[in-house]
Write a protein that holds these residues in place. Structure first.
Motif, PDB file in Angstrom:
ATOM      1  N   LYS A 110       0.822  -1.219   0.000  1.00  0.00           N
ATOM      2  CA  LYS A 110       0.000   0.000   0.000  1.00  0.00           C
ATOM      3  C   LYS A 110       0.852   1.264   0.000  1.00  0.00           C
ATOM      4  N   GLU A 120       3.527   1.745  -1.700  1.00  0.00           N
ATOM      5  CA  GLU A 120       4.253   1.928  -2.958  1.00  0.00           C
ATOM      6  C   GLU A 120       3.608   2.981  -3.851  1.00  0.00           C
ATOM      7  N   SER A 121       2.352   3.294  -3.634  1.00  0.00           N
ATOM      8  CA  SER A 121       1.658   4.291  -4.448  1.00  0.00           C
ATOM      9  C   SER A 121       1.387   5.537  -3.602  1.00  0.00           C
ATOM     10  N   ARG A 153      -0.472   8.373  -1.489  1.00  0.00           N
ATOM     11  CA  ARG A 153      -1.620   8.211  -0.594  1.00  0.00           C
ATOM     12  C   ARG A 153      -2.196   9.573  -0.193  1.00  0.00           C
ATOM     13  N   GLY A 185       3.972  10.497  -0.692  1.00  0.00           N
ATOM     14  CA  GLY A 185       4.514   9.584  -1.681  1.00  0.00           C
ATOM     15  C   GLY A 185       5.664   8.762  -1.124  1.00  0.00           C
ATOM     16  N   ASN A 186       6.066   7.761  -1.874  1.00  0.00           N
ATOM     17  CA  ASN A 186       7.114   6.835  -1.438  1.00  0.00           C
ATOM     18  C   ASN A 186       8.498   7.394  -1.807  1.00  0.00           C
TER      19      ASN A 186
END
Length: 313
Positions: free
Chosen positions: A166, A168-169, A171, A202-203
């Motif tokens: 979750k 990785e995208s 949010r 973000g990641n």
């Protein structure tokens, strides 16, 4: 002469970064609390009152309690929490805000450090509202994309542990439309209508960009992209930490993508205007741990102490 500085909350992300900024400063004596006394109110009060400048890197409620511990009228308190950003008597720690802001920071013993999202939003909107190009009552919307370091130690550990698909995208969050930065975003821009604000984590570790879309029909008559851009250039002329990028920045347009991390490891803010005949995108980027937090706090300290504003930054 050295200035004594104490960071209350020295183990948090903002506190650690402030210590990094101060480490090479010959003009600063850093006061440190013993690890086993970090929650000792008497010891914290002693150090807070011994400091020429004290930074609060604490949750809101704890920051209010810490501020009450200071009885020395000479200690300048710089609060990195949300607690005092719209409180009368507290100077807002954004030297670039408006004419006279630096004088307020020099004179005040209570300085509220801006939020990271709010800094980018305010630096975009304040010049345009002041210039009458954006009506104060305009219902503005904004999206902010930020690295996960803005969430503090727990979120950093969560992302860096890996294994959670979750994360990785991107949010979006604050879906209740009541993000804690909104009050300062209104107070310090002059906007009278609450903006619709969508922050997204973000990641990636750090970096932040705020985007504000506008229709030309919403703006004051004659508010062309060129006039919006000129208002930024005029407002921030000579500012050491604000860079107004060319209209429809050719480098960004050629690459086709916006680099959210382009100000990382600096105390700089880059401002952009992208436009066609009918629509405008205002964009600002900064390092959420630099100009969005610790760097801004040190900048305000420098202004208050009357030393070179870019010292250590």
């Amino acid at each position: 002469m050295k200035h004594a500085v104490f960071v209350d909350g020295q183990e948090g992300t903002t506190g650690l970064r402030i210590h990094e900024y101060l480490a090479s400063r010959a003009d600063i004596e850093v006061l440190r609390i013993d690890p086993d006394k970090r929650k000792d109110a008497a010891e914290r009060a002693r150090l807070l009152n011994a400091a020429d400048v004290a930074f609060l890197c604490l949750p809101d409620a704890a920051a209010v309690e810490a501020a009450a511990l200071i009885t020395n009228p000479n200690t300048c308190l710089i609060d990195a929490s949300t607690a005092h950003r719209t409180v009368p008597g507290w100077a807002f720690g954004l030297p670039e805000l408006a004419a006279g802001q630096r004088e307020q920071l020099r004179a005040s013993k209570r300085i509220a450090n801006p939020g990271c999202h709010a800094s980018a939003f305010i630096l975009l909107m304040r010049p345009l509202v002041d210039a009458g190009l954006v009506p104060a009552a305009l219902p503005v919307s904004a999206t902010s994309l930020t690295g996960y370091s803005g969430g503090g130690k727990k979120m950093i550990e969560q992302y860096q542990a890996g294994g959670d698909v979750k994360l990785e995208s991107p949010r979006p969050y604050a879906l209740g439309l009541a993000h804690k930065h909104i009050p300062e975003m209104m107070t310090h821009t002059g906007l009278t209508t609450k903006p619709v604000f969508v922050p997204v984590v973000g990641n990636f570790y750090k970096g932040l960009s705020v985007t504000i879309p506008l229709h030309r029909a919403q703006l004051a008559p004659g508010a062309t992209a060129e006039r919006l851009h000129a208002a930024f250039a005029e407002h921030y002329a000579g500012e050491p930490f604000v860079r107004v990028m060319p209209l429809n920045d050719p480098a960004t347009m050629e690459g086709g993508f916006f680099d959210v991390q382009g100000c990382n490891d600096t105390n700089r803010v880059d401002l952009f205007v992208f436009a066609n005949g009918e629509q405008v995108l205002l964009m600002a980027r900064l390092d959420n741990l630099g100009k969005g937090a610790s760097g801004a706090a040190v900048q305000s300290m420098n202004v208050h102490l009357g030393v070179e504003e870019n010292l250590g930054l």
